[in-house]
Design a protein around this motif. Structure first.
Motif, PDB file in Angstrom:
ATOM      1  N   ARG A   2       0.908  -1.192  -0.067  1.00 26.48           N
ATOM      2  CA  ARG A   2       0.134  -0.004  -0.012  1.00 26.48           C
ATOM      3  C   ARG A   2       0.968   1.303   0.041  1.00 26.48           C
ATOM      4  N   MET A   3       2.005   1.215   1.026  1.00 25.19           N
ATOM      5  CA  MET A   3       2.762   2.524   0.714  1.00 25.19           C
ATOM      6  C   MET A   3       3.310   2.766  -0.693  1.00 25.19           C
ATOM      7  N   THR A   4       4.013   1.328  -1.155  1.00 24.88           N
ATOM      8  CA  THR A   4       4.633   1.583  -2.442  1.00 24.88           C
ATOM      9  C   THR A   4       3.609   2.183  -3.250  1.00 24.88           C
ATOM     10  N   ASP A   5       2.307   1.574  -3.355  1.00 20.28           N
ATOM     11  CA  ASP A   5       1.371   2.087  -4.321  1.00 20.28           C
ATOM     12  C   ASP A   5       0.955   3.497  -4.188  1.00 20.28           C
ATOM     13  N   ARG A   6       0.929   4.076  -3.146  1.00 20.42           N
ATOM     14  CA  ARG A   6       0.615   5.355  -2.890  1.00 20.42           C
ATOM     15  C   ARG A   6       1.775   6.283  -3.867  1.00 20.42           C
ATOM     16  N   MET A   7       2.936   5.875  -3.463  1.00 23.44           N
ATOM     17  CA  MET A   7       3.959   6.399  -4.289  1.00 23.44           C
ATOM     18  C   MET A   7       3.904   6.555  -5.499  1.00 23.44           C
ATOM     19  N   THR A   8       3.732   5.229  -6.240  1.00 26.37           N
ATOM     20  CA  THR A   8       3.653   4.950  -7.520  1.00 26.37           C
ATOM     21  C   THR A   8       2.462   6.063  -8.239  1.00 26.37           C
ATOM     22  N   ALA A   9       1.457   6.010  -7.276  1.00 28.91           N
ATOM     23  CA  ALA A   9       0.162   6.849  -7.828  1.00 28.91           C
ATOM     24  C   ALA A   9       0.494   8.245  -8.000  1.00 28.91           C
ATOM     25  N   ASP A  10       1.457   8.761  -7.242  1.00 24.15           N
ATOM     26  CA  ASP A  10       1.904  10.086  -7.033  1.00 24.15           C
ATOM     27  C   ASP A  10       3.092  10.470  -7.794  1.00 24.15           C
ATOM     28  N   GLY A  11       3.289   9.399  -8.655  1.00 20.76           N
ATOM     29  CA  GLY A  11       4.259   9.717  -9.823  1.00 20.76           C
ATOM     30  C   GLY A  11       5.783   9.415  -9.296  1.00 20.76           C
ATOM     31  N   VAL A  12       6.019   8.837  -7.963  1.00 23.99           N
ATOM     32  CA  VAL A  12       7.439   8.625  -7.640  1.00 23.99           C
ATOM     33  C   VAL A  12       7.731   7.182  -8.307  1.00 23.99           C
TER      34      VAL A  12
END
Ligand code: AMP
Ligand code: FE
Ligand code: FE
Ligand code: ZN
Length: 286
Positions: A109-119
């Motif tokens: 979940r932490m990783t997916d939130r970063m991916t979604a924000d363009g990280v």
């Protein structure tokens, strides 16, 4: 005798394999090393298979726990070392499985939130970096370093992975008193890991240590790299008052942290002997 009672391998968030870790421990002149990966005992077997002559391995683990004050106040994350447990103890095995499953979901979940924000990191990448291990923030940190988002694991912890970061999510931890009872039930010896490591976040007060001692806590990890001298002195007094053993360690994580194995604090032979004498779940291996 040089005794280091807290290290991590690739079974959790260290960078040495269990075999590499015991080799490094012997090369550093240690006589005894404990392998204490987060929420798992899976590295013990490979460490035992690769054990160099002259080195004794103490099987251990570091349980992610939470102190829930009896007055219903805010809870505080803490770590509990469990030495010489029986890894096959059913309740322990089931609990560790659940803790690792929860770590995996939280890391995703932490990783997916970063991916979604363009990280520019993905769960596939973090899953590769944490394969076979108890997943944690250090694995996400390595993905961020690989992607060039930050220059170091330390920088990742200071920024995107900080507990105040919007991407951070707390882990689902075990109640600290239940953790003490679980380690004891599995024949192990519970020791409060780095009780006053203030750089990591909020720490508990003496009331928590006293309650844990009443539940069966055996010792306090006092000589730890994250403890300043004044806190060590306070903990020595507390250990004496409560009849707890005093231990020391490096909390080695390979290249994820700067401290070297055997290079942080050490445990006195008398404390080590007393700790082994209290265990019934497994034996040190020589
Ligand atoms: P987690 O358990 O996923 O919340 O991640 C915390 C883990 O990261 C702990 O086991 C620490 O050993 C490790 N850790 C904390 N701060 C740092 C840091 N600055 N660099 C590397 N590892 C760290
Ligand atoms: Fe760690
Ligand atoms: Fe810890
Ligand atoms: Zn640790």
């Amino acid at each position: 005798m040089r005794i280091d009672l807290h290290t991590h391998s690739t079974a959790s968030d260290g960078t040495d394999s269990p075999a590499g870790l015991v080799a490094a421990a012997r090369a550093a002149g240690l006589d005894v090393v404990a392998l204490t990966d987060h929420d798992t005992t899976v590295g013990w077997a490979a460490a035992i298979d690769a054990l160099p002559a002259g080195l004794t391995l103490v099987g251990g683990l570091e349980l992610s726990c939470r102190w829930n004050p009896p007055d219903g106040g805010r809870s505080t994350e803490l770590h509990l070392l469990g030495y010489l447990v029986d890894p096959a103890h059913p309740e322990l095995a089931v609990t560790l499985d659940a803790l690792r499953a929860s770590r995996l979901g939280r890391a995703e979940r932490m990783t997916d939130r970063m991916t979604a924000d363009g990280v520019p990191i993905t769960w596939a990448q973090v899953a590769r970096l944490s394969e076979g291990a108890s997943a944690g923030r250090p694995h996400i940190a390595r993905a961020l370093v690989e992607a060039g988002v930050v220059g170091s694991v330390d920088e990742a912890f200071a920024t995107l992975l900080n507990s105040r970061s919007p991407y951070h999510e707390p882990k689902e931890d075990l109640d600290a008193l239940d953790g003490v009872r679980l380690v004891t039930a599995a024949g192990g010896v519970p020791v409060f890991a780095h009780p006053l490591a203030r750089s990591r976040g909020r720490v508990v007060g003496d009331d928590a240590v006293t309650a844990m001692a009443a539940a069966g806590l055996a010792g306090l990890e006092i000589d730890h790299p994250d403890h300043v001298e004044a806190d060590r002195e306070h903990l020595r007094g507390l250990a004496a008052d409560l009849g707890l053993l005093a231990t020391g360690s490096s909390d080695y994580h390979g290249t994820n942290k700067r401290v070297r194995v055997g290079g942080g604090g050490l445990t006195a032979p008398e404390a080590y002997e007393a700790l082994v004498a209290r265990s019934s779940g497994s034996r040190p291996v020589t």
